[in-house]
Design an enzyme around this catalytic site. Structure first.
Site, PDB file in Angstrom:
ATOM      1  N   CYS A  37      13.412 -49.589  -2.107  1.00  0.00           N
ATOM      2  CA  CYS A  37      13.897 -48.878  -3.585  1.00  0.00           C
ATOM      3  C   CYS A  37      14.954 -49.934  -4.347  1.00  0.00           C
ATOM      4  CB  CYS A  37      14.310 -47.292  -3.280  1.00  0.00           C
ATOM      5  SG  CYS A  37      14.745 -46.596  -4.758  1.00  0.00           S
ATOM      6  N   THR A  39      17.553 -48.851  -4.969  1.00  0.00           N
ATOM      7  CA  THR A  39      18.928 -48.201  -4.668  1.00  0.00           C
ATOM      8  C   THR A  39      19.167 -49.096  -3.018  1.00  0.00           C
ATOM      9  OG1 THR A  39      18.326 -46.084  -5.077  1.00  0.00           O
ATOM     10  CG2 THR A  39      19.856 -46.257  -3.359  1.00  0.00           C
ATOM     11  N   HIS A  42      20.379 -52.470  -4.326  1.00  0.00           N
ATOM     12  CA  HIS A  42      21.878 -52.262  -4.797  1.00  0.00           C
ATOM     13  C   HIS A  42      22.734 -52.364  -3.291  1.00  0.00           C
ATOM     14  CE1 HIS A  42      25.252 -51.322  -7.440  1.00  0.00           C
ATOM     15  NE2 HIS A  42      25.565 -50.675  -6.535  1.00  0.00           N
ATOM     16  N   HIS A  61      14.224 -44.516   1.966  1.00  0.00           N
ATOM     17  CA  HIS A  61      13.801 -43.262   1.758  1.00  0.00           C
ATOM     18  C   HIS A  61      12.381 -43.019   1.125  1.00  0.00           C
ATOM     19  CE1 HIS A  61      15.709 -44.984  -1.962  1.00  0.00           C
ATOM     20  NE2 HIS A  61      14.560 -44.085  -2.537  1.00  0.00           N
ATOM     21  N   GLU A  62      11.452 -44.206   0.806  1.00  0.00           N
ATOM     22  CA  GLU A  62      10.284 -43.964   0.485  1.00  0.00           C
ATOM     23  C   GLU A  62       9.384 -44.576   1.704  1.00  0.00           C
ATOM     24  OE1 GLU A  62      10.135 -46.853  -2.877  1.00  0.00           O
ATOM     25  OE2 GLU A  62      11.778 -46.200  -3.912  1.00  0.00           O
ATOM     26  N   ILE A 168      10.558 -47.732 -12.345  1.00  0.00           N
ATOM     27  CA  ILE A 168      10.912 -46.247 -12.552  1.00  0.00           C
ATOM     28  C   ILE A 168       9.986 -46.332 -14.113  1.00  0.00           C
ATOM     29  CG2 ILE A 168      12.004 -44.346 -13.370  1.00  0.00           C
ATOM     30  CD1 ILE A 168      11.798 -44.765 -10.324  1.00  0.00           C
ATOM     31  N   ARG A 193       7.638 -58.418 -16.085  1.00  0.00           N
ATOM     32  CA  ARG A 193       7.519 -56.851 -15.976  1.00  0.00           C
ATOM     33  C   ARG A 193       6.721 -56.467 -16.994  1.00  0.00           C
ATOM     34  NH1 ARG A 193      11.884 -54.408 -12.481  1.00  0.00           N
ATOM     35  NH2 ARG A 193      12.469 -56.387 -11.237  1.00  0.00           N
TER      36      ARG A 193
END
Ligand SMILES: [Zn+2]
Length: 342
Positions: A37, A39, A42, A61-62, A168, A193
């Site tokens: 992620c 996150t 980061h 967490h994914e 996102i 992107r």
């Protein structure tokens, strides 16, 4: 088990940790695939503490995987089930960790993850057989965007504008399409992107190349507002960029009763016009995290034939190369990097 650990800036390691064991109300999941992620990146590039990843801890967490151990009190979940989880509900609150820390130190980069007080449809979600793990690994970021879209209460025919073509923003395209919204403009300043946004079925616009409101008016047309002003014909605007000017650009150009959904994290306060808030009767809606219903929606969106979202996975690494995978995810050209377990 081999566990992906966070120690600090550009310091992540694979270490041996004891495999977790399930208590009476818990399940243990063997991770099959995990996503890195923004996150996690980061924490890797800057500092983990503000994003709930502290030094010396597991993180990630994914993930998706298979249940390998089930406590005797657990209902509706059984060994062998293909699942994903709600990482924010992986352990109950009240142990000194906030929900961000609970989620972000879930241990998706470790071979096994313990889910306490496991409940199907609450913190554990079954994957349909038709949805392979390598696609299902996008469930968590798609849930974030799905929550934003669900907050807008769309009826299906709206036209949408999305700011930001990061993970996102790209997931927002899939979430909107899943709700019957097909006309979507995505703005960003990164051509790579934007090319991905186009591949997913959106109309890309590089905001370095001119005025976004003019572009939206040219694509979607204009409608008159209550003060006879020209407005963009977009029923929903989704902020996945976190740039302050998004708010004022929305207030200046939004049509009557349209909605701005803020999913992005803004670092600074902005000025906004209460006059236009009133005159246009627009809504500013914040969207944080997701609910169990959003997770179910995200799983359904990924299982939909024709869902092109898995194209955003720009690299896959075996778990043994987890350290390399983190370095790759931190490269600006990466969108989503996945880690696959043997
Ligand atoms: Zn995430």
């Amino acid at each position: 088990m081999k566990a992906g650990m966070y120690y600090g800036i550009k310091d992540v390691r694979l270490e041996d940790l004891p495999k977790p064991a399930a208590g009476k109300n818990d399940v243990v999941i063997k991770v099959v695939s995990a996503g890195i992620c923004g996150t996690d990146v980061h924490a890797y590039l800057h500092n983990g503490d503000p994003v709930g990843i502290h030094s010396g801890n597991q993180f990630g967490h994914e993930f998706v995987g298979q249940v390998v151990e089930c406590g005797e009190n657990v209902k509706d979940i059984s060994a062998g089930m293909r699942v994903t989880i709600n990482p924010t509900a992986r352990i109950p609150l009240g142990r000194g960790l906030n929900s961000t820390e609970i989620a972000d130190m879930s241990g998706a980069f470790s071979e096994y993850v313990l889910v306490e007080e496991a409940k199907m449809g609450w913190n554990v979600f079954q994957l349909p057989d038709s949805l392979p793990f390598e696609k299902a690994v996008l469930t968590e970021p798609l849930s974030v965007s799905t929550h934003g879209v669900n907050c807008a209460g769309l009826s299906g025919g709206e036209k949408a504008l999305v700011y930001g073509a990061g993970t996102i923003g790209l997931c927002a395209i899939a979430a909107l399409q899943n709700k019957g919204v097909s006309q979507i403009i995505v703005s960003d300043i990164n051509d790579g992107r934007l090319a991905m946004a186009k591949e997913l079925g959106a109309i890309p616009f590089n905001s370095k190349n001119g005025s976004l409101p003019d572009f939206v008016k040219a694509q979607f047309g204009t409608v008159k507002g209550n003060s006879d002003e020209d407005c963009i014909d977009a029923g929903v605007v989704i902020d996945c960029a976190g740039v302050g000017s998004v708010i004022s650009e929305f207030m200046d150009n939004a049509k009557t009763l349209s909605k701005l959904i803020v999913i992005a994290v803004h670092g600074a306060n902005v000025e906004l016009s209460p006059y236009w808030l009133l005159a246009k009767e627009v809504s500013l809606i914040g969207s944080r995290g997701y609910t169990p219903a959003d997770i179910q929606d995200a799983i359904a969106a990924l299982a939909r034939p024709g869902c092109r979202l898995p194209a955003i996975i720009t690299a896959r690494y075996p778990h043994g190369d987890f350290v390399k995978a983190m370095a790759k995810a931190a490269e600006p050209s990466s969108i989503k990097v996945a880690v696959d377990y043997e």
